[in-house]
Design a protein around this motif. Structure first.
Motif: not given
Length: 663
Positions: A295-299, A304-305, A334-341
Motif C-alpha cells: 500500500t502507498a499514499e499518492v497525493n 494498493a499495488v 514482490g512489491i515494495a512501496t515507500v512514499g509515492h514510489l
C-alpha cells in the motif's frame, strides 16, 4: 573545459555525462576532467591532447570499454536470476530499495538516483525474505539471521530467532519489534523479551496497523482467514475475517479516510479490501491473480499495488475499490512501496522503481561486474586476467596496451567469481572458480592445458597464489592449499564460510562471514591466530601489514595484532591492494584512495569513477588495474610521479567540498 577538448574527446563529453549522470553534472571541473579521461579511454580516444594536470596522482593508460560495445557486451542488464524478495524504506534520510535474489545476493539502491548503493553475497541459496528495521536490513538465511546496513555494507550474524523467520518489523513506543513467523505462530521479539501470536494455521503474511489507539498485528494464513491481534499482549482482536476460498497469501494495511483497512489476496484469485473496525469487506472482490501486495499514499489517495509473477502490477484506489491509472510493469514475487514510489521485480530479475503519480519508471541496474583481477607474466609480457562476477568466462589482456592474448578463455558453462595466477616452472597458470560445483579450473596460458581441482563441497569465493602454491576458500569453510607442481593438496577447516583470501610468505589470511579474519600456516594448515576485523570483502597483505576492507577500512600489524582505521570511504570497501608502503582501496562510494601505510594518511585526494570499484591489482612496476562495473581501467602514475612526494601540492582540487562535488 570544452575549449581544451577536441576531436574524439569532444564526442566523449556527452557520453561521460550520460554514463555518470549526477556524478558528472555535480562534479567540480577537476573531477569532470578526470571522469572525462576515464570515458575517453573507454572509447579509445587517441591522438588527442591529454586532459591532464601536472598534479594528478594517476592517469588512465587504457580501458576496455566493454559497456559501450554492443558486440561484446554481456547479456545481463540488471540482476541475474529471479528476485525472491524486496523491501523499501527510508535509510539515512534517503528512499532505499533492497532486493534478495535467487543466487544469494542482497542489493540496495538509492531510489532518488536509481544508483546501486551496496551489495552482499550471502551464499548460494535464495534470499526469500528481507525486512527493514530502521537503517538495518534483517535477512533470515538458511540457519542464521543476517543484519546488514544497505548503505555502508556492514553486517552482523545472529542465530535464528526461535528458528522463526522475520517477515516484518514495527516501531512501538520508541522501540523496534521484530515479527518472525514459524508455521502457525508469530514471534514478537523486542529487546530480551519475546511473546507469541498463534494464528491456528500456517501464516503466509504479516502486517501491522494502528487500530483503536493501539498497534495491531494482522495475519493471513492457510485457513482462508485474516486475523487481528493485539501487538503487546498477543490476544485476538475481534473475529477472524472470512470470505476467501482457500489460503490467503498476502496482506497489507493502510488508512482510508481515517479508517484502518487491510488488503488481502488469496489462491481464489481475488483481491479484497476489509474494514478492520467492522470486520466487513469493503466493496466487491476484485478478480485477478495476485501474489504480492503493498500500500502507498499518492497525493492524499490511499492505493494498493498488487501483482504476480508474469503479471503486470495494477494500482487500486482503496476508497472506491476501482483500478486507478495504467498498469505497471511485471511485479514478480514482490512489491515494495515507500512514499509515492513503488518497486517491482520481474521474474527475469529486472527491477524497476515507479513514480505512482506519473506511472513513469526507471530501471534499478544491478552491478554485474569485474569481480576479480589478477596479474601474471605470459608470453614474456605482463598480462591482466579479469573475470565477471555473474559470467562464465574471463579475459586475458596485455597490461601495456590492452591487446587480447589468445582470445577468450571459457569455463565450460560454470560461473566464475574469482581468479588468480600462479607460476609453475616459468609458465603462467590461471585459476578460476565459482558456481556451486566446488571445482577450481586451471588453464596453462602458453600450453592451453586444462585441469580440474576438486575438494570443495560448495561455491569457492576466493583464490590466491604465491609461486606454485594456490589457496582457496568458500562456502563450505574449507581452506584448500594446493601444490600446482605436484598436484598434492591439504586443507584447514574454518568454522564459517570464507569470503576473502590472501597469502604472505608462509601465512594465509582468510576473512570469514562471522567477522573474524584467521591466520593459517601455508605449509601445515595449522591455525596461527585470528583478528577481529568485522565483515571482510577484501584482504591485501605484504610483509607484516594486512589491509582489510569491509564495512570500513582497517590496517593490521600481524606482529602484535594491533589495528588502526583508515577513515575516508563513505561506503563498503570491496577492493584493496598494497605495494611497498603504499596502498590503494576502492568500494561502493566509487572512489579510489591512495594511502601511506606508515602514517595511515591519504597521499592524495581521492579520484572518482563512474561506477563502484570492485577489484584492484597493483603491478610491481607501478601500474594499477581497477575493476569498475563490467570493465577494467589500467592506471599509471600521473605527472606527479609518486603520489605524496610533492606534499604541498594539490593533486586534484576540491574547492566545493571534500568529495569534489558541489553541495
Amino acid at each position: 573545459m570544452l575549449d581544451k577538448v577536441g576531436g574524439q574527446w569532444a564526442k566523449c563529453y556527452r557520453t561521460a555525462y550520460l554514463a555518470s549522470g549526477e556524478e558528472f553534472s555535480r562534479a567540480v571541473p577537476d573531477v569532470r576532467r578526470w571522469l572525462l579521461q576515464v570515458h575517453a579511454a573507454r572509447y579509445g580516444a587517441t591522438g588527442e591532447p591529454r586532459l591532464e594536470s601536472e598534479h594528478d596522482a594517476w592517469r588512465v593508460a587504457w580501458a576496455d570499454g566493454r559497456q559501450w560495445n554492443e558486440q561484446v557486451r554481456p547479456s545481463w542488464d540488471n540482476q541475474t536470476g529471479g528476485v525472491y524478495s524486496v523491501a523499501a524504506g527510508i535509510v539515512d534520510g534517503m528512499p532505499v530499495a533492497i532486493t534478495g535474489s535467487d543466487n544469494g545476493v542482497l542489493r540496495s539502491w538509492d531510489l532518488r538516483t536509481a544508483r546501486p548503493l551496496c551489495e552482499r553475497r550471502l551464499g548460494r541459496y535464495p534470499v526469500e525474505t528481507v525486512a527493514l528495521m530502521g537503517d538495518i536490513v534483517l535477512v533470515p538465511y538458511y540457519d542464521r539471521l543476517e543484519a546488514w546496513n544497505p548503505v555502508t555494507g556492514e553486517s552482523w550474524t545472529f542465530d535464528a530467532i526461535h528458528q522463526a523467520w522475520p517477515l516484518a518489523t514495527v516501531k512501538d513506543v520508541g522501540r523496534f519489534l521484530i515479527l518472525a513467523v514459524r508455521y502457525d505462530t508469530v514471534w514478537v521479539r523486542g529487546g530480551r523479551k519475546a511473546w507469541t501470536v498463534r494464528h491456528g494455521a500456517a501464516v503466509n503474511g504479516v502486517a501491522t496497523v494502528r487500530l483503536d489507539g493501539c498497534k495491531r498485528i494482522v495475519t493471513c494464513g492457510d485457513d482462508a482467514t485474516v486475523q487481528i491481534f493485539d501487538l503487546r499482549t498477543g490476544k485476538r482482536y475481534g473475529e477472524p475475517l472470512t470470505g476467501h476460498v482457500g489460503p490467503v497469501r498476502a496482506v497489507a494495511t493502510a488508512h482510508v479516510a481515517g479508517r484502518p483497512v487491510a488488503v488481502t489476496s488469496g489462491e481464489d484469485d481475488t483481491l479484497r479490501i476489509w474494514d478492520l473496525r467492522t470486520g466487513r469487506q469493503r466493496g466487491r472482490s476484485v478478480p485477478g491473480r495476485v501474489t504480492a501486495v503493498a500500500t502507498a499514499e499518492v497525493n492524499g489517495r490511499s492505493v494498493a499495488v498488487a501483482g504476480a509473477a508474469g503479471r503486470r502490477g495494477r494500482v487500486w484506489d482503496l476508497r472506491t475499490g476501482e483500478e486507478w491509472g495504467k498498469p505497471l510493469g511485471e511485479s514478480g514475487r514482490g512489491i515494495a512501496t515507500v512514499g509515492h514510489l513503488a518497486v517491482t521485480c520481474a521474474s527475469s530479475g529486472a527491477v524497476q522503481v515507479w513514480d505512482l503519480r506519473t506511472r513513469r519508471s526507471r530501471p534499478l541496474p544491478g552491478n554485474p561486474r569485474v569481480g576479480a583481477v589478477a596479474l601474471g607474466v605470459a608470453y614474456g609480457r605482463p598480462v591482466v586476467v579479469f573475470a565477471y562476477e555473474e559470467g562464465s568466462w574471463f579475459d586475458v589482456k596485455d597490461l601495456a596496451d590492452g591487446t587480447r592474448h589468445s582470445g577468450k578463455f571459457t569455463s565450460q558453462g560454470s560461473l566464475i567469481t574469482t581468479v588468480a595466477t600462479a607460476t609453475v616452472d616459468g609458465r603462467c597458470i590461471v585459476l578460476a572458480a565459482g558456481g556451486n560445483d566446488g571445482l577450481i579450473r586451471t588453464w596453462g596460458m602458453e600450453t592451453g592445458e586444462i585441469q580440474v581441482l576438486s575438494g570443495h563441497a560448495g561455491a569457492v569465493h576466493a583464490l590466491a597464489a604465491t609461486g606454485s602454491t594456490a589457496v582457496s576458500g568458500g562456502e563450505d569453510g574449507l581452506v584448500g592449499i594446493w601444490d600446482l607442481r605436484t598436484g598434492e593438496s591439504r586443507c584447514a577447516v574454518s568454522p564459517c564460510a570464507i569470503d576473502a583470501v590472501a597469502v604472505t610468505g608462509r601465512t594465509i589470511l582468510t576473512g570469514g562471514s562471522d567477522g573474524t579474519t584467521r591466520l593459517w600456516d601455508v605449509r601445515t594448515g595449522e591455525r596461527l591466530g585470528s583478528l577481529p576485523t568485522g565483515v571482510v570483502h577484501a584482504i591485501a597483505v605484504e610483509g607484516d601489514l594486512a589491509l582489510v576492507g569491509g564495512g570500513g577500512l582497517r590496517l593490521w600489524d600481524l606482529r602484535d595484532g594491533r589495528d588502526r582505521p583508515l577513515a575516508g570511504h563513505a561506503g563498503a570497501v570491496t577492493a584493496v591492494a598494497i605495494r611497498g608502503r603504499q596502498a590503494v582501496s576502492g568500494g561502493w562510494d566509487r572512489t579510489l584512495r591512495t594511502w601511506d601505510l606508515r602514517t595511515g594518511k591519504q597521499m592524495a585526494p581521492p579520484v572518482r569513477f563512474p561506477w563502484p570499484i570492485s577489484a584492484l591489482a597493483w603491478h610491481p612496476d607501478g601500474q594499477l588495474v581497477v575493476g569498475i562495473s563490467w570493465e577494467i581501467a589500467v592506471l599509471e602514475p600521473g605527472p606527479a610521479a609518486t603520489p605524496g612526494e610533492r606534499a604541498g601540492n594539490r593533486l586534484i582540487s576540491r574547492p566545493s567540498g571534500s568529495d569534489g562535488y558541489k553541495h
